[in-house]
Design a protein around this motif. Structure first.
Motif, PDB file in Angstrom:
ATOM      1  N   TYR A  15      46.226  76.236  37.739  1.00 10.98           N
ATOM      2  CA  TYR A  15      46.216  75.133  38.001  1.00 10.98           C
ATOM      3  C   TYR A  15      44.969  74.070  37.403  1.00 10.98           C
ATOM      4  O   TYR A  15      45.084  73.254  37.122  1.00 10.98           O
ATOM      5  CB  TYR A  15      45.809  74.918  39.675  1.00 10.98           C
ATOM      6  CG  TYR A  15      45.493  73.575  40.264  1.00 10.98           C
ATOM      7  CD1 TYR A  15      46.150  72.575  40.460  1.00 10.98           C
ATOM      8  CD2 TYR A  15      44.113  73.320  40.615  1.00 10.98           C
ATOM      9  CE1 TYR A  15      45.987  71.174  40.894  1.00 10.98           C
ATOM     10  CE2 TYR A  15      43.496  72.110  40.922  1.00 10.98           C
ATOM     11  CZ  TYR A  15      44.541  70.912  41.388  1.00 10.98           C
ATOM     12  OH  TYR A  15      44.113  69.779  41.684  1.00 10.98           O
ATOM     13  N   ASN A  34      43.812  74.852  34.463  1.00  9.48           N
ATOM     14  CA  ASN A  34      44.681  74.765  33.324  1.00  9.48           C
ATOM     15  C   ASN A  34      45.127  73.419  32.944  1.00  9.48           C
ATOM     16  O   ASN A  34      45.203  72.511  32.132  1.00  9.48           O
ATOM     17  CB  ASN A  34      45.502  75.767  32.709  1.00  9.48           C
ATOM     18  CG  ASN A  34      45.636  75.817  31.360  1.00  9.48           C
ATOM     19  OD1 ASN A  34      45.049  75.400  30.389  1.00  9.48           O
ATOM     20  ND2 ASN A  34      47.214  76.163  30.968  1.00  9.48           N
ATOM     21  N   MET A  35      45.961  73.155  34.098  1.00 11.75           N
ATOM     22  CA  MET A  35      46.762  71.727  34.239  1.00 11.75           C
ATOM     23  C   MET A  35      46.046  70.774  34.400  1.00 11.75           C
ATOM     24  O   MET A  35      46.060  69.580  33.622  1.00 11.75           O
ATOM     25  CB  MET A  35      48.016  71.665  35.069  1.00 11.75           C
ATOM     26  CG  MET A  35      48.759  72.974  34.896  1.00 11.75           C
ATOM     27  SD  MET A  35      49.910  72.740  33.511  1.00 11.75           S
ATOM     28  CE  MET A  35      50.991  73.910  33.685  1.00 11.75           C
ATOM     29  N   VAL A  36      44.799  70.756  35.214  1.00  9.66           N
ATOM     30  CA  VAL A  36      43.981  69.679  35.044  1.00  9.66           C
ATOM     31  C   VAL A  36      43.223  69.401  33.880  1.00  9.66           C
ATOM     32  O   VAL A  36      43.070  68.309  33.434  1.00  9.66           O
ATOM     33  CB  VAL A  36      42.761  69.927  36.235  1.00  9.66           C
ATOM     34  CG1 VAL A  36      41.775  69.020  36.266  1.00  9.66           C
ATOM     35  CG2 VAL A  36      43.216  70.163  37.568  1.00  9.66           C
ATOM     36  N   LEU A  46      44.609  69.965  30.978  1.00  7.41           N
ATOM     37  CA  LEU A  46      45.536  69.536  30.116  1.00  7.41           C
ATOM     38  C   LEU A  46      45.760  67.971  30.571  1.00  7.41           C
ATOM     39  O   LEU A  46      46.782  67.266  29.825  1.00  7.41           O
ATOM     40  CB  LEU A  46      46.683  70.032  29.733  1.00  7.41           C
ATOM     41  CG  LEU A  46      46.384  71.613  29.281  1.00  7.41           C
ATOM     42  CD1 LEU A  46      47.686  72.022  29.273  1.00  7.41           C
ATOM     43  CD2 LEU A  46      45.834  71.453  27.840  1.00  7.41           C
ATOM     44  N   LEU A  74      47.716  67.406  32.954  1.00  2.94           N
ATOM     45  CA  LEU A  74      49.096  67.358  33.613  1.00  2.94           C
ATOM     46  C   LEU A  74      49.277  67.333  34.958  1.00  2.94           C
ATOM     47  O   LEU A  74      50.372  67.193  35.437  1.00  2.94           O
ATOM     48  CB  LEU A  74      49.843  68.494  32.874  1.00  2.94           C
ATOM     49  CG  LEU A  74      50.154  68.422  31.438  1.00  2.94           C
ATOM     50  CD1 LEU A  74      50.850  69.699  30.924  1.00  2.94           C
ATOM     51  CD2 LEU A  74      51.317  67.270  31.333  1.00  2.94           C
TER      52      LEU A  74
END
Lengths: 490, 323
Positions: B151, B153-155, B157, B159
């Motif tokens: 999660y 990581n997505m923040v 990026l 996303l």
């Protein structure tokens, strides 16, 4: 097919490594929030990287939104910073493309050096714009002394400017070092490098979404609050690891969750022979139409989501569901208003969850065994029949041994996945009454970190333990399989 | 056509064989008992698998009054499609439907293209560091950084609360790449080689030879991928916390299922005012609407189901698991 390469390694090839290295460094920069080169004032979010800044103006100004809306600060410095980040991203992309050309022949290398020249040039322009944005912040502060907006000189900006400059100089040098390629009249690249470059974008995607998350394990070592930042100030070392076991409330939570997880996994493993039995008995049915009918309809539940399974469960077991309507109809329940809600009960929840899982999966899991049975040599059965073997003897002595290798592989895989029950099933069936007994590790991690628990570091720690134990279990199961059957399962 | 002498002889022999081994082919009473029990158990289990769907379905197409009295248990009565028409008034359902449909089409198409292409690339022995690249992809199936690092990581990026999170992370699917690779390796290499001799490039060979020849496996991963996208719930739950407009249909259904009875109010405009006056009617209405939304979410799966049967009957998907 592969042509003999005329590419020779010369000085230029080694000098090129400087560009390759620097371009990769610049590309990595794009994803590291700590060295975001456009953090030109302290109201730019510390947790966004250059890549994100270039893609979304909204996240760039997320922290300064209030100031901008009030109009106390002009958005000019933010817009300039946004433009700077876009220019720098374009430069980085061009640089990455340029190092792809470096795998070709000398002519292509020369072309690549020119592209690198352009890319680093654009990058330097972007850095300049970022410096301008930084200066604009200072000017603004002069105009509005009451506003708390301070210019900061980001470390990343200096570093990335150096990287761009080094590439720029090296690229110019390369144009002189690389021979102008008198004997080559067209650009050419060996097939092996072409294939590699075609693969590269997909490798990059795998890196972004499968490897890069490992970098997130660092949150386990910081006292991190959502929306906060990581710095040496909130570095806490192994605090959360000891907290997990020293804090009484957390400890009892973890033990309860582990108990639920292991019990439900073991129920599944203990009954993992069920699909095999399902397949064996189904193939005993002589009518092919019947076998197809059963197979088609028992596989459907495997393809619907757990949310839909829950919707079906509601329609059958709810207060006004099918079971209660039926009980009213046959008279075992006097009034639908007194009907129980079977889903709102914590009794036997482990068994119920196992039953739902089996109901959903058994038909699908049986298919692999049905395929296995049709692969068993029919002569074995004929010979056994001649020798007077009965139905069950044939099952036990021919079919089961024939299916055991498949069963063994699947069993080892389910042992390796013992901590991974998944999140969906337990989340949808969870309610206030059964919350204590239904919570498995995956659900616990979700709730602790995102679903209201609000402790990112602690849930990262729990997730780390889970990941590491799972990998160890997988390799253990694999080693066991190698030792026992001489075949690996992964 | 008259039977040849050989065929006659064969038939005669067969008859004699059955006569000799008659005891083996006679139906014994124990067989009858076994068959009755066996068929009964499988029939009962199959009914538990289909009946819930049927029950849901008949309750959505029957007269709501009778549904309220609990009369609709086995056959639909008072047929109506009003419940389905009422869904127009359920807010956010349309956008959720659109999100689910678009991600299913887009996500599946990109995943299939990427799997086919990468699956083809990793069969090429001459590729630079081929086995390293292949392992780089395959290893990702066996470890997982965890929910929260994923999660974060997505923040990082950018996303989260972004439609692209449904599409991009799913493009590279290692398991499907393995399936395609295994399939392509079974295609005769001569086909490719002759094309290369004629001067075709990798892309041309991929488009004109590999792609058409691997259609069976591509159809398989497409269908399974599409079902996965349609059923996706977790990514919507985790990454779309602040964007209810981007919820998938499954997530929307989950939200509705957990709402007590206020759902009925959302769809009330099509109902008569009197019907909503008492709370019981509202309760019922909410139940039927939940059923109807569930039915809408499950229908696409039931529609592609016959096509899926073809593929998993052949056991194509099982090749990799068998080891």
């Amino acid at each position: 097919m592969a042509k003999v390469s005329k590419v020779e390694r010369g000085v230029g090839d080694y000098v090129y490594w400087i560009i390759r290295l620097m371009a990769v460094v610049a590309a990595v920069f794009a994803f590291l929030p700590a060295i975001n080169p456009i953090r030109i004032n302290d109201k730019i979010d510390e947790n966004i990287a250059l890549f994100t800044s270039a893609f979304s103006y909204d996240s760039l100004v997320s922290k300064a939104g209030l100031l901008l809306r009030r109009g106390t600060v002009s958005n000019i410095s933010f817009v300039v910073a946004y433009i700077a980040s876009i220019i720098m991203m374009i430069g980085i992309v061009i640089l990455v493309i340029s190092i792809c050309f470096s795998l070709g022949n000398v002519l292509m290398k020369r072309f690549g050096a020119s592209v690198a020249l352009i890319g680093s040039g654009i990058g330097i322009v972007g850095a300049m714009v970022s410096f301008i944005a930084n200066h604009l912040v200072k000017l603004q502060k002069f105009e509005h002394p009451e506003v708390d907006l301070n210019a900061t000189m980001p470390m990343g900006l200096i570093l990335i400017t150096i990287a761009f400059a080094v590439i720029f100089i090296t690229a110019i040098a390369l144009r002189f070092i690389l021979p102008s390629g008198a004997d080559e009249d067209e650009m050419y690249m060996e097939p092996k490098y072409k294939l590699f470059l075609m693969f590269l974008p997909f490798g990059a995607l795998a890196f972004l979404f499968c490897y890069l998350p490992l970098w997130g394990w660092r949150y386990a070592f910081f006292d991190y609050q959502a929306g906060g930042t990581l710095s040496m100030d909130n570095f806490v070392g192994g605090k959360w690891f000891t907290y997990l076991f020293q804090n009484a409330a957390t400890r009892s939570d973890v033990f309860r969750v582990m108990r639920n997880t292991l019990i439900m996994s073991f129920l599944g493993i203990l009954t993992s022979w069920l699909p095999m039995v399902f397949a064996i008995f189904l193939t005993e049915a002589k009518s092919e139409g019947f076998r197809r009918f059963v197979q088609i309809f028992t596989t459907i539940p495997n393809f619907i989501s757990w949310v839909l399974v829950y919707a079906l469960a509601l329609s059958i077991f709810d207060t006004t569901g099918f079971i209660n309507q039926l009980r009213v109809m046959i008279g075992s329940l006097d009034n639908i208003d007194n009907a129980p809600n079977y889903l709102m009960s914590s009794s036997g929840i482990w068994f119920k969850m196992w039953a739902w899982g089996t109901w959903k999966g058994i038909g699908w899991s049986a298919i692999i065994y049905i395929a296995g049975i049709s692969g068993i040599d029919q002569q074995l059965y004929e010979a056994a029949t001649v020798d007077g073997a009965g139905r069950f003897q044939k099952m036990w002595h021919i079919t089961v041994p024939g299916l055991l290798p498949t069963f063994f592989v699947l069993l080892l895989m389910s042992v390796a996945a013992i901590l991974s029950n998944g999140l969906d099933q337990y989340l949808v069936f969870q309610n206030a009454v059964n919350a204590k007994t239904i919570k498995v590790l995956d659900l616990y991690v979700y709730e602790l970190g995102l679903g209201g628990g609000g402790s990112i570091p602690l849930s990262t720690v729990v997730g780390m333990f889970k990941s590491i134990i799972s990998v160890i279990l997988l390799f253990g199961a694999n080693a066991l399989s190698k030792a026992l059957r001489g075949e690996s399962i992964i | 056509m008259a039977k040849t002498a050989q065929e006659k002889l064969d038939a005669k022999r067969e008859k004699a064989y059955y006569k000799k081994h008659k005891h083996m082919y006679r139906i014994k009473p124990s067989d009858i008992v076994f068959n009755i029990i066996n068929y009964t158990i499988f029939t009962l289990f199959t009914i538990t698998c289909i009946y819930p769907f049927w029950y849901l379905f008949i309750n959505t197409i029957s007269d709501n009054e009778m549904v309220g009295r609990g009369e609709i248990n086995f056959i639909p009565k008072g047929l109506t499609i009003q419940n389905y028409l009422n869904l127009r008034n359920v807010s956010d359902l349309g956008s959720a439907f659109l999100v689910s449909v678009s991600r299913t089409i887009l996500g599946t198409a990109l995943m299939v293209l990427a799997s086919a292409f990468v699956g083809y690339l990793v069969t090429k022995q001459e590729m630079w560091h081929r086995s390293l690249c292949y392992r780089f992809l395959v290893i990702t199936m066996y470890f997982n950084a965890g929910l929260i690092p994923g999660y974060m990581n997505m923040v990082m990026l950018g996303l989260t609360n972004n439609y692209l999170v449904y599409i991009i992370p799913g493009i590279v699917a290692p398991y499907n790449i393995i399936l395609v690779k295994t399939y392509i390796e079974s295609i005769p290499a001569e086909l490719e080689e002759s094309a290369f001799i004629d001067g075709a490039s990798y892309m041309v060979v991929f488009r004109h030879i590999i792609w058409p020849l691997s259609k069976p496996i591509l159809a398989t991963i497409a269908i399974f991928g599409a079902v996965g996208h349609w059923n996706s719930f977790q990514d919507s739950l985790i990454y779309m916390a602040n964007s209810p407009k981007l919820y998938t249909l499954q997530h929307r259904l989950y939200v509705y299922l957990n709402q007590s009875s206020n759902l009925a109010a959302l769809a009330s405009s099509a109902q008569s005012a009197e019907a909503l006056k008492n709370a019981a009617a509202q309760q019922l209405n909410s139940k039927v609407i939940k059923y109807t939304i569930s039915m809408v979410s499950v229908l696409p799966i039931l529609c592609v189901y016959p096509f899926m049967m073809r593929y998993f009957e052949k056991g194509i998907m099982l090749g990799a698991v068998k080891g």
